[in-house]
Design a protein around this motif. Sequence first.
Motif, PDB file in Angstrom:
ATOM      1  N   ASN A  99      34.110 -22.757  13.751  1.00  8.63           N
ATOM      2  CA  ASN A  99      32.942 -21.875  13.625  1.00  8.63           C
ATOM      3  C   ASN A  99      32.472 -21.784  12.172  1.00  8.63           C
ATOM      4  O   ASN A  99      32.077 -20.728  11.690  1.00  8.63           O
ATOM      5  CB  ASN A  99      33.275 -20.485  14.174  1.00  8.63           C
ATOM      6  N   GLU A 569      36.572 -30.931  20.889  1.00  2.00           N
ATOM      7  CA  GLU A 569      36.232 -29.551  21.277  1.00  2.00           C
ATOM      8  C   GLU A 569      37.336 -28.887  22.099  1.00  2.00           C
ATOM      9  O   GLU A 569      37.232 -27.698  22.405  1.00  2.00           O
ATOM     10  CB  GLU A 569      34.929 -29.543  22.080  1.00  2.00           C
ATOM     11  N   ALA A 577      30.869 -21.344  18.949  1.00  2.16           N
ATOM     12  CA  ALA A 577      30.015 -22.466  18.572  1.00  2.16           C
ATOM     13  C   ALA A 577      30.807 -23.758  18.448  1.00  2.16           C
ATOM     14  O   ALA A 577      30.265 -24.849  18.613  1.00  2.16           O
ATOM     15  CB  ALA A 577      29.303 -22.166  17.248  1.00  2.16           C
ATOM     16  N   MET A 579      32.754 -25.108  20.390  1.00  6.08           N
ATOM     17  CA  MET A 579      32.895 -25.845  21.638  1.00  6.08           C
ATOM     18  C   MET A 579      31.675 -26.719  21.922  1.00  6.08           C
ATOM     19  O   MET A 579      31.635 -27.443  22.908  1.00  6.08           O
ATOM     20  CB  MET A 579      33.135 -24.871  22.788  1.00  6.08           C
ATOM     21  N   ASN A 580      30.687 -26.672  21.008  1.00  6.72           N
ATOM     22  CA  ASN A 580      29.487 -27.509  21.124  1.00  6.72           C
ATOM     23  C   ASN A 580      29.729 -28.807  20.352  1.00  6.72           C
ATOM     24  O   ASN A 580      30.199 -28.784  19.214  1.00  6.72           O
ATOM     25  CB  ASN A 580      28.295 -26.750  20.520  1.00  6.72           C
ATOM     26  N   ASN A 581      29.382 -29.949  20.928  1.00  5.61           N
ATOM     27  CA  ASN A 581      29.704 -31.210  20.263  1.00  5.61           C
ATOM     28  C   ASN A 581      28.874 -31.477  19.008  1.00  5.61           C
ATOM     29  O   ASN A 581      29.088 -32.485  18.322  1.00  5.61           O
ATOM     30  CB  ASN A 581      29.599 -32.399  21.232  1.00  5.61           C
ATOM     31  N   THR A 582      27.948 -30.574  18.654  1.00  2.17           N
ATOM     32  CA  THR A 582      27.255 -30.731  17.373  1.00  2.17           C
ATOM     33  C   THR A 582      28.225 -30.540  16.212  1.00  2.17           C
ATOM     34  O   THR A 582      27.923 -30.936  15.083  1.00  2.17           O
ATOM     35  CB  THR A 582      26.102 -29.722  17.231  1.00  2.17           C
ATOM     36  N   ARG A 583      29.389 -29.949  16.466  1.00  2.00           N
ATOM     37  CA  ARG A 583      30.383 -29.744  15.411  1.00  2.00           C
ATOM     38  C   ARG A 583      31.104 -31.038  15.039  1.00  2.00           C
ATOM     39  O   ARG A 583      31.954 -31.033  14.148  1.00  2.00           O
ATOM     40  CB  ARG A 583      31.389 -28.686  15.854  1.00  2.00           C
ATOM     41  N   GLY A 611      22.124 -28.370  15.010  1.00  2.00           N
ATOM     42  CA  GLY A 611      23.097 -27.375  15.448  1.00  2.00           C
ATOM     43  C   GLY A 611      23.477 -26.361  14.398  1.00  2.00           C
ATOM     44  O   GLY A 611      24.258 -25.442  14.671  1.00  2.00           O
TER      45      GLY A 611
END
Length: 612
Positions: A99, A569, A577, A579-583, A611
Motif C-alpha cells: 500500500n 498479489e 490497494a 491486491m490490484n496488479n497495478t502494484r 493506478g
Amino acid sequence: MKKYIYSALIAVLCLSAFTSCEDMLKEDTFGKPTADEILSNEDNIVLMVAQAYADLKFVHDHWGYWGVNTLTADEGLCPTRAGGDWADGGYWKNLNTHNWNAYGEAFKCIWNRTVSGAVLCNNLLQTLADAQDNMAEATYKQYKGELEVLRSYYYYMLFDCFGRIPYMEDYSDRHEELLDPQITWVHLVACLENNAPNMVVVNDGNRASQLGRMTQGAAYTLLARLYLNAESFGVNPATVMNTTHTITYSNGDSQTRTPMSEIDKDLTGFTAISSSEDFYRNANRCCDKVIASGAYAIESNYFNNFLMFNEKSNENILVIVEDGSKDNERNVDKVKNKLQISFLTLHYAHQVLWPKMQDKPWNGFCARPDYLKIFNGHDCRGAGIGVEDDGTHNPHQWAWFVGPLYKQGSNDIIVDANKSCTADSLVILTPEITSDPSKPVTENSSLTEAIRTCGARMIKYQIDTAGTYRYCENDFVLFRYADVILMKAEAIARGAGSATGEYNAAVSAMKKRAFAYSANPESDFDAAYPDAFNGLSNDLTTGILAERGRELSWECARRRDLIRFGQFEKVQYVSGAGMNNTRRWFPIPYSVLQKSSIKEDGTPYWTQNEGY
C-alpha cells in the motif's frame, strides 16, 4: 579480504562520483584529467571505467533496490516492533502490505542512483568514443562493451521497478518522454545481445581481476532474465521484433530505430520472436552460453558463496565488492554505500552474544512466516525447523535463524532487559509474527506492534562475530550460477530447451548441498521437492517458483519471479490497494515528476504510472 583493482578504485571514486539529486541528467567531471592523459595507457582506461561502478554500491541498501524488492516479496518483512521501532510513519508497513505511494523515499533513491549510474556510463562512453583513435580497436571494444553492459544493468533495475523510464544511449541533457516498457526492453536486449559475445570470459587466470566487473557471464545472465520475464514486463511477442522508437538528439537531429533489427546478424542461435515460446528459447540459449563457458561451478557448500571472504567462489557471477571498514563511507539521500544486511536482520541481543560487534544490530528485516513453510526441515537453506531447534546451540549452519540466543559457553538464554521480548525477556526468536499482548488487537496489529523476537533472521551471509569491520565485508551477490541453472530448468519446463550433461551435473550438485546434513542428500531432496526442477506450479510451495525462493532468498530475484508466475498479489499480509496488479510497477517518485519539463502543449513529459 584481498580486494582487486576495481574495488580499490571504486573505494576512492565513491567519494566523488555522485550525480546531484537536484539534476539527475548532469554529471560532474570528477576533476579528471584530459582524455589524452587518461587514455594514454590501458591502466588509466581501467581507472576511468571503474568510476561507473560507484553507484552499484548503493543497490543493497534497505532504502535501495534490494530493500524494496525484498520487502514487497514473500521472502521479506519489516514489522513495526512494540515500542515503535521501525515505525517511520508506516513506510515499512506499507511496503509489507503493498500500500505504498509515490512519496516513498526508497523509490526516489532507486531512481536517482540508477539514473546516476547510467548517465555516468554514457558520459564515459562519449569520452571513449572521442579518444577511440588513440587506442587499439580491441581495447576500445572491450571497455565500450563493459560500459554498455553495466549501463544496461542500471537501466534494468530502474526498468524492473518503474516500467516507464528515461532510457538513453548517449550523453545528453535532453528531457525525453518516459519510454513504454516494450521499447525499453528491446533496447536492453539488443544492447546485451550485441555486446555479450565479445565480453571477457572468466577463467581461473583472470577470475580475480574480473571480480565485481561486467563479464560475458553477467551479460548472458541478465539477458536470460530479460527473456524469461519478457511478458511480465508487458512485452508483446507479436510486435516486439518491429518495435520502433524515435530518438531526438541535443543538436536537433533525430533517428528512428528498431533495436531488435540491429542485433548482429551473425549472432549464433538467436531465435526471432514470434510467439511466447521464443522468449524461453532465447532464455535457454543464454543460459547455455553461461554453462558452456566453463567459467562457473556450483559450490559444494551453499554458504561458500556468502562468506566474509567469498571472492574465491566459483559460483558467483556478479558481486558488489565490499569494504567493511569505516573508510570511504558515504550517504546519498537515505542510501549508504556499505553493506549492512547483518545489522538489518539480527536482534539487538546478538551483540550480547558477540560483544565485539562494533555496532548493535537493528532488529528489523525478517522472513514472512508463510515463506518459511516452503523449506523442508533438512534443507540447510531454511531454518532447520523440526530438525535442529536449539538456536545458537545448533550444530549445523542454517540460512535462517530461529530459536534461543544462549550466552557464550552457557545454557543460559540471554535476557534483554532493556528491550522486552517475551514476558520474561528471554531472547527466543520465533518464525511467527505476533503482536504485543499488552496492546489492543487491531487489523494487522502483528505488523504494527510485533513482539521484538518475532521473525526468522537471515544469516546465510557470514557474520563478523569478531567485530573486525564496521560493516559487512562479504561481497554482495547479484548473479549466481545457481540462478542460471534454475532459469534453464524453467525454460525446459516451458518446452523451450533440453538438458545437457553440465546442466544435469549442476542440478545434482545443488540438490546434494541443499540437503547436506541428510544421510542421502539427493534422494532426500527429491522426496521433499519432487517438482523443484521441472514443475511450474503457481501455489508458491511446489515447483520451480518455490525452489527459486529457497535457493535465491534475498538476492533481488523474488519480486519479479512472483510477478512472472502471477503470485505477487497473493503474498502474505498484502491487502487493500496492494491486491490490484497495478502494484507490479512502483510509482514514479513524486520528486521526479515535479522536475519534469513541459511540452509546448503545456503537458509534462513525465507522467505517473497507472493506478497511482
